[in-house]
Design a protein around this motif. Structure first.
Motif, mmCIF file in Angstrom:
data_model
loop_
_atom_site.group_PDB
_atom_site.id
_atom_site.type_symbol
_atom_site.label_atom_id
_atom_site.label_comp_id
_atom_site.label_asym_id
_atom_site.label_seq_id
_atom_site.Cartn_x
_atom_site.Cartn_y
_atom_site.Cartn_z
ATOM 1 N N LEU A 137 0.635 -1.062 0.027
ATOM 2 C CA LEU A 137 0.523 -0.377 -0.399
ATOM 3 C C LEU A 137 0.870 1.136 0.254
ATOM 4 N N VAL A 138 1.564 1.228 0.853
ATOM 5 C CA VAL A 138 2.636 2.515 1.002
ATOM 6 C C VAL A 138 3.753 3.204 -0.094
ATOM 7 N N LEU A 139 3.994 1.876 -1.281
ATOM 8 C CA LEU A 139 4.344 1.683 -2.204
ATOM 9 C C LEU A 139 3.586 2.215 -3.272
ATOM 10 N N THR A 140 2.211 2.273 -3.462
ATOM 11 C CA THR A 140 1.811 2.385 -4.303
ATOM 12 C C THR A 140 1.304 3.860 -4.402
ATOM 13 N N VAL A 141 1.091 4.231 -2.828
ATOM 14 C CA VAL A 141 0.970 5.620 -2.104
ATOM 15 C C VAL A 141 1.877 6.740 -2.640
ATOM 16 N N THR A 142 3.181 6.170 -2.431
ATOM 17 C CA THR A 142 4.446 6.801 -2.287
ATOM 18 C C THR A 142 4.804 7.195 -3.999
ATOM 19 N N GLN A 143 4.125 6.566 -4.641
ATOM 20 C CA GLN A 143 4.286 6.515 -6.535
ATOM 21 C C GLN A 143 3.621 7.287 -7.091
ATOM 22 N N MET A 144 1.928 7.294 -6.337
ATOM 23 C CA MET A 144 0.829 8.377 -6.483
ATOM 24 C C MET A 144 1.374 9.429 -6.183
ATOM 25 N N LEU A 145 1.550 9.719 -4.904
ATOM 26 C CA LEU A 145 2.143 11.161 -4.317
ATOM 27 C C LEU A 145 3.192 12.082 -5.254
ATOM 28 N N ARG A 146 4.180 11.367 -5.632
ATOM 29 C CA ARG A 146 5.917 11.594 -6.209
ATOM 30 C C ARG A 146 4.746 11.989 -7.514
ATOM 31 N N LYS A 147 4.236 11.233 -8.307
ATOM 32 C CA LYS A 147 3.794 11.826 -9.293
ATOM 33 C C LYS A 147 2.731 13.004 -9.073
ATOM 34 N N HIS A 148 2.352 13.333 -8.737
ATOM 35 C CA HIS A 148 1.375 14.282 -7.974
ATOM 36 C C HIS A 148 1.768 15.482 -7.564
ATOM 37 N N GLY A 149 3.291 15.432 -7.658
ATOM 38 C CA GLY A 149 3.492 16.316 -6.863
ATOM 39 C C GLY A 149 3.115 17.542 -5.751
ATOM 40 N N VAL A 150 3.801 16.799 -4.716
ATOM 41 C CA VAL A 150 3.559 16.973 -3.234
ATOM 42 C C VAL A 150 4.817 17.395 -2.151
ATOM 43 N N VAL A 151 5.525 18.640 -3.032
ATOM 44 C CA VAL A 151 6.258 18.519 -2.209
ATOM 45 C C VAL A 151 6.142 19.695 -1.104
ATOM 46 N N GLY A 152 6.990 20.468 -0.316
ATOM 47 C CA GLY A 152 6.218 21.928 0.845
ATOM 48 C C GLY A 152 4.794 21.319 1.214
ATOM 49 N N LYS A 153 4.428 20.709 0.859
ATOM 50 C CA LYS A 153 2.873 19.958 1.095
ATOM 51 C C LYS A 153 2.708 19.797 2.258
ATOM 52 N N PHE A 154 1.566 19.267 2.658
ATOM 53 C CA PHE A 154 0.874 17.998 3.858
ATOM 54 C C PHE A 154 -0.320 17.503 3.156
ATOM 55 N N VAL A 155 -0.402 16.630 3.167
ATOM 56 C CA VAL A 155 -1.087 15.082 2.352
ATOM 57 C C VAL A 155 -2.133 15.187 3.999
ATOM 58 N N GLU A 156 -3.001 14.899 3.983
ATOM 59 C CA GLU A 156 -4.334 14.553 4.691
ATOM 60 C C GLU A 156 -4.773 13.163 4.284
ATOM 61 N N PHE A 157 -5.119 12.042 4.935
ATOM 62 C CA PHE A 157 -5.991 10.898 4.177
ATOM 63 C C PHE A 157 -7.294 10.912 5.060
ATOM 64 N N HIS A 158 -8.085 10.654 4.110
ATOM 65 C CA HIS A 158 -8.954 10.571 4.430
ATOM 66 C C HIS A 158 -10.309 9.838 4.061
ATOM 67 N N GLY A 159 -11.623 9.578 4.309
ATOM 68 C CA GLY A 159 -12.558 8.354 3.576
ATOM 69 C C GLY A 159 -12.616 7.233 4.419
ATOM 70 N N ASP A 160 -13.686 6.705 4.236
ATOM 71 C CA ASP A 160 -13.724 5.239 4.870
ATOM 72 C C ASP A 160 -13.042 4.203 4.393
ATOM 73 N N LYS A 176 16.633 1.508 -7.610
ATOM 74 C CA LYS A 176 18.080 2.702 -7.172
ATOM 75 C C LYS A 176 16.518 3.750 -6.166
ATOM 76 N N ARG A 177 15.469 3.995 -5.833
ATOM 77 C CA ARG A 177 14.847 5.050 -5.757
ATOM 78 C C ARG A 177 13.351 4.310 -4.879
ATOM 79 N N PRO A 178 12.739 4.668 -3.589
ATOM 80 C CA PRO A 178 12.009 4.723 -3.300
ATOM 81 C C PRO A 178 10.658 4.308 -4.237
ATOM 82 N N HIS A 179 10.606 5.792 -4.720
ATOM 83 C CA HIS A 179 9.333 5.280 -5.684
ATOM 84 C C HIS A 179 9.235 4.840 -7.400
#
Length: 998
Positions: A363-386, A477-480
């Protein structure tokens, strides 16, 4: 409620428009504030006041012991107990608190929190009492910033305008406005903690030399330092590994440990947790995390900054926390608010449920790849939903831990019923949990998924259906760089074919089937490209998570029963995050199967993930080097950058603990687990991945029966008792440290040499040479010294000249308290690619005036000796990764005056400013290549000499002696950073400020 009074705050909030104005504000401390006419609803709540008495700034304990005489059975009241132990000075501190509360600018919303049975838990600043509809739409993570600003609003360090900015977050965040933030506490580990304590000791000397009171250099917020980064995997596959590795750890680090023990006695409000207790982040999650503070009847949310980037793991517990550099942490300890840009918040919605056999790591490797692609440097990420309510707290912590890998400041999970259940599981008392729930519900900071959810506003939105997550690993060579498990074999072969890069090794086709045969302790062995030589269950990411740890045990058990065995030349290790893990592995009966497969416990701390993997067997190392084998490491960590895990493993993959065991059994990453057998069982039949992989239900049953609250209670009741080796360390009790000039571990740094009370002011760069010319994704692992000290390096030469044998070199991490070593190890990563070398890989550069190829340290020394400034050219994402303090300190000591990059990682950019280095960004669409810069030019950076003429984010002109001229953005992002630059860095700024206080 740590407010240091009007003198420092007036200076901070008026962070210099000019050198003269700033200096005068230091020399004449302000004692009052003029009320503002701001007509906003928030402003009407605010009234100016004179701040807090000087007793606030001089809290000192009368019993400075490393344990602070604290009863650690009740984590929620740690701070209260530490303070109670510090009478009588703290009595005056408490009276100051009471006085301040009566004068507080938001006293109108100070509200009592009743107990169900009568009486009250305490008082709190109520967000609902503001009656502002904008607050109901705020992300939960922003509400924590808001509460802190309201509680600390004194119209000095934190103003009513700051509070209004946060309430109006939806409109102000896109404008990149600056706010101050005062975290509730600071968290250190020993690699980054040692230089922080060294700097504090050095600052005391500087204060003393300038005629100030050196005792003012003292933490004003609780500081927890966990010694967890010094253990190395020297001994593995042995029942005696823990004891043997700890003995070696103390032999190597006795000086450092004694220094930290001195610090725990010399500085107040500092707790040091001894070696062998666990990984800092797991100790933080299971024990140190308060969630809600109750300090002398004042209730407020827990928040923390730490000198390890993975401090973010605590966000899984609903505690706002993230990593900062050591220099930033030191300022926070000394009562300075953190200056930060009010962040955007990415709302990440989770729905559905993980499929059978899918782990939190997948799960975390999937989330990492998605957020790297989205671009979240300098931002908070807040998880929500059921879907959030369907994942465990440990799974949330795993996701939060990886925030640095996906680039966010933090990945936040608001507190809900799952959080409360975890707090009870880990031994927090029922009364404490009741107080936490009552406070968070009353202040609109609790999520109840059984109730209708109010829509919150986010800066951008992402969504993941958990049923779509599939087994995967990341690398090489990279986590994402996530690879679905089913595609791993094909991906591996493409990596062999591809040109050298993040996904390529450029191995010729004819060499891809090479077999290196050798003798391993008298038995025949062989290695191929992709052979696994290190398999490590390590790092805070997973060793906090019972489901994946017990899952690894189940894989080992099934393999043992089928007759599979890990090859003896694979270096296997298990480094749990805390003693609790050992208890539940023993309770489940699974540790014996892990032992049979070579995964004996090697220590309690951060090991392979930070390069403390220890040596490979000499025969294995020789087979790799003599045959140029692309050997693999598979680890359950969060970092796999080049050269980090081990110098001889060029392919490094992040995987869940059960997958680590599976790959160790297979002995190679060159395998298709769906189609190819892992090995041959004792009955002569092929054994496949599916035969050893546990179901989700099997894992859940093991967790249910084996992870018990009593385990957490017993582990943490004994944590502060230390161990015999720690308790036997004898240290001098003194307020000033006696520096040993012969020490190769602890050395007085030169930061304050010849320092005066006059700040140096603004300065540009003239006729500077390019020390290094980089492309994209240069991490702090490339910049900062990390891992083992290479025998041919300048650091090795220095140690040999000072009588240190090669066997005693230890690691760079263990010597972070010695600037002489660390300066020599800066930019010394063996995989670093410097364009000045025209394709050659390694820690060298070209000395431009002579054309000689030298080590980076030797070239920098020549430039400094000649009085010549240097700069660094870089591409995108410069400074991502951990090891952050020395990634800024090292270049400063080498004489680097500026870094010009396409983009910076958040903390590293801030730390460059904190050390007086100018960060500049190329304009969009431009970089060194498009501008045809070779790095052989000399560079002039035209900055105004008057600090009042510089604004955050303004453009400056860079010219070269080749006639090229281009525009860059100077990345002083806040007024406070301009103040730091004006003073030559954050630490000189604090010293000048404190020296002038009365």
């Amino acid at each position: 409620m740590y407010i240091t009074g009007p003198h420092s705050s007036a200076l901070l909030r008026r962070a210099s428009r000019s050198s003269s104005r700033l200096h005068s504000s230091i020399s004449r401390p302000q004692t009052s504030s003029t009320p503002s006419s701001d007509p906003s609803p928030v402003a009407s709540q605010c009234r100016s006041h004179t701040g807090v008495s000087s007793a606030f700034r001089s809290v000192r304990s009368s019993v400075p012991r490393w344990s602070h005489g604290v009863d650690w059975k009740s984590p929620a009241t740690l701070t209260s107990q530490i303070r109670t132990a510090a009478s009588p000075v703290l009595d005056r501190f408490h009276r100051s608190l009471a006085t301040m509360a009566s004068q507080h600018v938001f006293s109108g919303i100070l509200t009592g929190l009743p107990k169900p049975g009568g009486g009250e838990f305490g008082k709190f600043y109520s967000l609902p009492a503001l009656n502002d509809p904008r607050i109901d739409k705020l992300p939960y993570s922003i509400r924590i910033l808001l509460e802190s600003a309201i509680r600390n609003c004194d119209n000095f360090q934190v103003t009513k305008a700051d509070v209004e900015k946060i309430i109006d977050w939806e409109k102000t965040a896109p404008k990149q406005v600056e706010i101050p933030f005062k975290p509730a506490r600071v968290l250190l580990q020993d690699f980054t903690g040692v230089p922080a304590v060294v700097d504090l000791a050095c600052m005391r000397d500087a204060m003393n030399n300038l005629g100030g009171d050196s005792n003012k250099i003292n933490p004003l917020v609780p500081v927890d330092l966990v010694i967890d980064h010094s253990v190395q995997v020297d001994v593995a596959r042995s029942e005696n590994a823990v004891q043997a590795n700890m003995e070696l750890e103390f032999q190597r680090n006795k000086e450092r440990f004694a220094f930290l023990k001195w610090g725990s006695k010399a500085f107040q409000n500092m707790l040091v947790v001894p070696p062998g207790s666990g990984i800092v982040h797991q100790v933080n999650l299971e024990y140190l995390g308060r969630v809600v503070f109750n300090t002398d009847g004042m209730l407020y949310p827990d928040s923390v900054v730490g000198t390890d980037s993975h401090t973010t793991m605590i966000d899984g517990l609903g505690v706002a926390g993230w990593g900062v550099g050591g220099i930033e942490a030191e300022a926070t300890m000394l009562g300075q608010p953190m200056s930060m840009v009010l962040p955007g918040v990415v709302g990440f919605k989770l729905s559905g449920k993980l499929r059978d056999g899918v782990t939190a790591t997948d799960l975390v490797l999937t989330v990492t790849q998605m957020l790297r692609k989205h671009g979240v440097v300098g931002k908070f990420v807040e998880f929500h939903g059921d879907g959030v309510g369907k994942i465990s707290l440990a799974d949330r912590a795993t996701i939060a831990n990886m925030s640095p890998e996906y680039g966010a400041t933090m990945g936040f999970f608001p507190v809900d019923h799952v959080t409360l259940q975890y707090l009870k599981l880990t031994g927090r008392s029922d009364d404490t949990v009741a107080m936490i729930e009552a406070y968070l519900r009353a202040n609109n900071m609790f999520v109840d998924y059984n109730e209708p959810q109010q829509e919150r506003v986010y800066s951008s939105y992402l969504e993941l259906d958990l049923t779509d997550v599939e087994p995967c690993i990341s690398g090489p060579k990279r986590p994402h760089d996530r690879v679905p498990l089913k595609d791993m074999k094909a991906d591996w072969h493409s990596c062999l074919d591809n040109k050298v890069g993040f996904k390529g090794f450029a191995v010729p086709k004819e060499a891809q089937d090479k077999v290196a045969k050798f003798s391993f302790h008298g038995q025949p062995a062989e290695l191929r490209h992709g052979s696994v030589v290190i398999a490590a269950i390590t790092s805070c990411t997973n060793t906090s998570n019972p489901s994946v740890m017990l899952g690894a045990g189940l894989v080992a058990k099934k393999a043992c029963e089928l007759g599979l065995k890990v090859k003896p030349w694979v270096k296997t290790s298990l480094a749990p995050g805390s003693g609790v893990v050992t208890k539940y592995l023993l309770q489940s009966g699974l540790q014996k199967y892990l032992n049979e497969q070579g995964f004996n416990i090697v220590g309690y701390g951060c090991t392979t993930c930070i390069g403390n993997s220890g040596d490979l067997d000499e025969t294995v190392g020789s087979a790799i080097t003599e045959n140029d084998i692309i050997a693999s490491a598979v680890l359950s960590g969060n970092r796999n950058f080049e050269g980090r895990v081990h110098a001889l493993t060029r392919a490094n993959y992040l995987a869940s603990p059960p997958l680590v065991v599976a790959y160790a059994l297979a002995g190679t990453v060159d395998i298709d687990f769906e189609k190819e057998p892992i090995g041959v069982g004792k009955d002569g039949k092929d054994v496949y991945f599916r035969d050893i992989w546990p179901s989700t239900q099997e894992v859940a049953d093991a967790v249910q029966s084996s992870v018990l609250p009593a385990m957490f209670k017993s582990t943490y009741e004994s944590i502060t008792k230390g161990n015999p080796m720690w308790n036997d360390l004898s240290v001098e009790e003194s307020k000033l440290y006696s520096w040993d000039t012969k020490s190769t571990y602890i050395h007085e740094p030169p930061y304050f040499k010849n320092m005066t009370m006059d700040p140096p002011g603004s300065h540009g760069v003239k006729d500077a040479y390019c020390l290094l010319n980089f492309g994209d994704s240069i991490t702090t692992d490339h910049i900062s010294p990390a891992g083992s000290i290479h025998k041919e390096s300048p650091a090795a030469k220095f140690l040999l000249e000072h009588g240190v044998d090669r066997k005693d070199f230890n690691s760079y991490g263990s010597r972070r308290g010695n600037d002489e070593i660390m300066a020599r190890g800066t930019f010394a990563n063996i995989r670093i690619v410097n364009k000045l070398l025209n394709g050659e890989v390694g820690p060298k550069t070209v000395h431009i005036p002579t054309g000689e190829k030298l080590s980076v340290f030797d070239a920098a020394s020549r430039y400094k000796a000649a009085g010549q400034d240097t700069i660094v050219l870089a591409g995108a994402e410069y400074g991502s990764g951990s090891s952050r303090d020395w990634a800024a300190k090292g270049p400063m000591l080498l004489g680097v005056k500026a870094v010009i990059a396409k983009s910076f990682e958040r903390i590293h950019r801030s730390n460059l400013v904190g050390m007086g280095i100018i960060p500049l960004c190329f304009k969009a669409g431009e970089d060194a290549d498009t501008l045809q810069l070779t790095g052989h030019e000399r560079y002039n950076i035209d900055l105004p000499s008057n600090i009042s003429e510089i604004r955050p984010g303004q453009d400056v002109t860079v010219t070269t002696d080749s006639g090229k001229s281009f525009t860059c953005t100077v990345r002083f992002d806040t007024e406070v950073e301009l103040a730091y630059f004006n003073h030559g860095g954050i630490l000189p700024y604090v010293i000048r400020q404190l020296t002038t206080q009365k």
